[in-house]
Scaffold this motif. Structure first.
Motif, PDB file in Angstrom:
ATOM      1  N   LYS A 134       0.866  -1.178   0.000  1.00 22.24           N
ATOM      2  CA  LYS A 134       0.000   0.000   0.000  1.00 22.24           C
ATOM      3  C   LYS A 134       0.909   1.237   0.000  1.00 22.24           C
ATOM      4  O   LYS A 134       1.320   1.738   1.041  1.00 22.24           O
ATOM      5  N   TYR A 135       1.217   1.717  -1.192  1.00 21.01           N
ATOM      6  CA  TYR A 135       2.112   2.856  -1.353  1.00 21.01           C
ATOM      7  C   TYR A 135       1.334   4.086  -1.814  1.00 21.01           C
ATOM      8  O   TYR A 135       0.230   3.977  -2.368  1.00 21.01           O
ATOM      9  N   ALA A 136       1.934   5.259  -1.617  1.00 18.86           N
ATOM     10  CA  ALA A 136       1.368   6.494  -2.158  1.00 18.86           C
ATOM     11  C   ALA A 136       1.362   6.405  -3.684  1.00 18.86           C
ATOM     12  O   ALA A 136       2.222   5.730  -4.278  1.00 18.86           O
ATOM     13  N   PRO A 137       0.394   7.059  -4.348  1.00 16.83           N
ATOM     14  CA  PRO A 137       0.248   6.926  -5.800  1.00 16.83           C
ATOM     15  C   PRO A 137       1.501   7.254  -6.601  1.00 16.83           C
ATOM     16  O   PRO A 137       1.696   6.699  -7.681  1.00 16.83           O
ATOM     17  N   HIS A 138       2.357   8.146  -6.090  1.00 17.14           N
ATOM     18  CA  HIS A 138       3.530   8.560  -6.866  1.00 17.14           C
ATOM     19  C   HIS A 138       4.726   7.631  -6.672  1.00 17.14           C
ATOM     20  O   HIS A 138       5.712   7.736  -7.407  1.00 17.14           O
ATOM     21  N   ARG A 139       4.666   6.720  -5.698  1.00 11.95           N
ATOM     22  CA  ARG A 139       5.830   5.896  -5.376  1.00 11.95           C
ATOM     23  C   ARG A 139       6.016   4.736  -6.347  1.00 11.95           C
ATOM     24  O   ARG A 139       5.081   4.278  -6.993  1.00 11.95           O
ATOM     25  N   SER A 140       7.264   4.265  -6.404  1.00  9.87           N
ATOM     26  CA  SER A 140       7.596   3.094  -7.209  1.00  9.87           C
ATOM     27  C   SER A 140       8.074   1.973  -6.290  1.00  9.87           C
ATOM     28  O   SER A 140       8.665   2.227  -5.242  1.00  9.87           O
TER      29      SER A 140
END
Length: 223
Positions: A134-140
């Motif tokens: 569950k990552y922030a939308p901008h993360r890779s």
């Protein structure tokens, strides 16, 4: 978009007919029927080419519009997913697996699960092991994250199909390369959005990181 295309075709058709009629009239008045016929053919050909170009442009714009609308629909769905806690996200992924015919689906719901956040079996009996990030939308997703899952998915959990699912925008180049080499199915934000919107799990398995996802910025692709 379809109405606009029909309107353009009608306009070009009217222009072509008018040009032919005028050209024929001029040719008869001047006593040059052959020249008039040639002129008419040339003008009709030019009008037909214009109609074809207008049609292709309209089709291309329509496809672009549909793709943008589909992307907006996915992001609306993903906004709801982004609001979930990491625990609820794992439950959500498990529900998607059940929706697509998976059986014996279990959510670990704890730390120290060695990458097996969701475990179950596909409809054909193969064991499925899912890592959820569950990552922030901008993360890779980095190669370190992928390495950990590669090291446990099959050796520790006996996965026949290993799925790495993230709400992040994409996987780094190194992470995706590792996933491809180790037969890990990488599901980035766009693929997850398509899955949430109704795409079946079995249609996502062959994609493995393709089908969208933003290109990582320079400096992040090697992690």
């Amino acid at each position: 978009m379809k109405k606009r295309t029909r309107r353009r075709l009608q306009v070009w058709g009217a222009v072509a007919v008018s040009v032919v009629l005028v050209g024929s009239a001029v040719g008869r008045a001047a006593g040059w029927p052959v020249l008039a016929a040639v002129l008419g053919a040339v003008l009709v050909g030019g009008a037909a080419a214009g109609i074809w170009r207008a049609h292709r442009l309209a089709v291309a714009r329509d496809r672009q519009w549909r793709a943008q609308e589909e992307a907006r629909a996915r992001e609306l769905t993903m906004a709801e997913v982004d609001a979930l806690s990491w625990q609820d996200f794992e439950v959500y992924v498990a529900d998607l697996c059940r929706r697509d015919g998976c059986t014996q689906v279990v959510v670990s719901g704890r730390s120290g699960d060695l990458g097996a956040d969701v475990v179950g079996h596909l409809a054909d009996g193969r064991k499925l092991v899912v890592q959820c990030k569950k990552y922030a939308p901008h993360r890779s997703v980095s190669s370190q994250d992928m390495q950990k899952f590669v090291g446990t998915a099959r050796l520790e959990h006996g996965a026949d199909v290993a799925l790495f699912v993230t709400t992040g925008r994409t996987f780094t180049k190194a992470a995706l390369g590792l996933a491809v080499r180790q037969d890990i199915v990488a599901v980035h934000r766009d693929l997850l959005g398509a899955w949430a919107k109704g795409a079946r799990l079995e249609t996502l398995l062959p994609l493995n990181g393709r089908g969208g996802g933003a290109v990582p910025r320079s400096g992040r692709s090697s992690a």
